[in-house]
Design an enzyme around this catalytic site. Structure first.
Site, PDB file in Angstrom:
ATOM      1  N   ARG A 154       0.993  -1.418   0.136  1.00 34.13           N
ATOM      2  CA  ARG A 154      -0.456   0.299  -0.162  1.00 34.13           C
ATOM      3  C   ARG A 154       0.787   1.823  -0.195  1.00 34.13           C
ATOM      4  O   ARG A 154       0.831   2.578   0.227  1.00 34.13           O
ATOM      5  CB  ARG A 154      -0.648   0.245   1.209  1.00 34.13           C
ATOM      6  N   LEU A 155       1.940   0.905  -0.169  1.00 33.02           N
ATOM      7  CA  LEU A 155       2.867   2.516  -0.215  1.00 33.02           C
ATOM      8  C   LEU A 155       2.407   3.055  -1.574  1.00 33.02           C
ATOM      9  O   LEU A 155       3.986   3.184  -2.650  1.00 33.02           O
ATOM     10  CB  LEU A 155       4.898   2.202   0.132  1.00 33.02           C
TER      11      LEU A 155
END
Length: 208
Positions: free
Chosen positions: A187-188
């Site tokens: 989720r970066l």
């Protein structure tokens, strides 16, 4: 259900100076890649003056330095909502490439000449369909819709010019912000947003 996105880095130093140039670059990659059936499909979100939203998928027909253009019946739900509340959002969901583009801005009607010129490029059947369907209104049955179409097909047979409906035309969305979203592992994700400041654009990075 969860997926780990694996993509190349997307950083400020790779961005075009202008967001429409950056959009053109990504759009070419998506269109040429063949991963999407209709890369110009976008979700158009409008709202009433009271703030009640609605969304639907529409095909982008043109983009340039002035913004993004699509065509519709002006008396449809989106047409009526944009007439009284021009603020709009566009979302291009390019999931196979783990990308999204999100546009916010104001919509205004295109000129009649531009509308008619585009209408002439539509297939004959689509021209008739624009007349046959009072978009977003309640209809009794599909047979009723088809009867309208057949009546128009008899009036304007293949090869005969169909006039552009007076209540049908384009909207040009002039962007205030354009966000480019690139998915990554854990989720970066990269979220780089252009924000209009007068005649210039400022770029800011958003947390995913």
């Amino acid at each position: 259900m969860r997926e780990q996105y694996r993509s190349e880095g997307f950083t400020e130093d790779t961005l075009a100076a202008d967001p429409m140039q950056q959009f053109a670059h990504w759009f070419r990659q998506v269109a040429v890649g063949g991963l999407l059936h209709e890369p110009n499909a976008m979700v158009v979100s409008t709202a009433t003056p009271e703030g009640r939203p609605s969304s639907r998928t529409v095909l982008l027909k043109k983009y340039d330095a002035r913004g993004f253009v699509f065509f519709t019946n002006y008396e449809s739900r989106k047409g009526r909502e944009l007439t009284v509340n021009p603020y709009v959002s566009l979302l291009f969901p390019w999931h196979p490439m783990a990308r999204q583009v999100i546009v916010t801005g104001r919509a205004g009607r295109t000129g009649r000449d531009e509308t008619v010129a585009y209408f002439r490029t539509r297939p004959h059947g689509s021209q008739l369909g624009a007349w046959a369907s009072p978009q977003s209104t309640v209809i009794g049955s599909r047979d009723e819709l088809l009867a309208r179409y057949e009546e128009l097909a008899a009036r304007y047979p293949e090869g005969e010019q169909v006039p552009a409906p007076p209540n049908w035309g384009g909207f040009r969305v002039v962007p205030d912000t354009i966000e480019f979203w690139q998915g990554h592992e854990n989720r970066l994700h990269d979220r780089l947003r252009y924000v209009r400041e007068g005649d210039q654009w400022r770029v800011e990075r958003l947390c995913p």
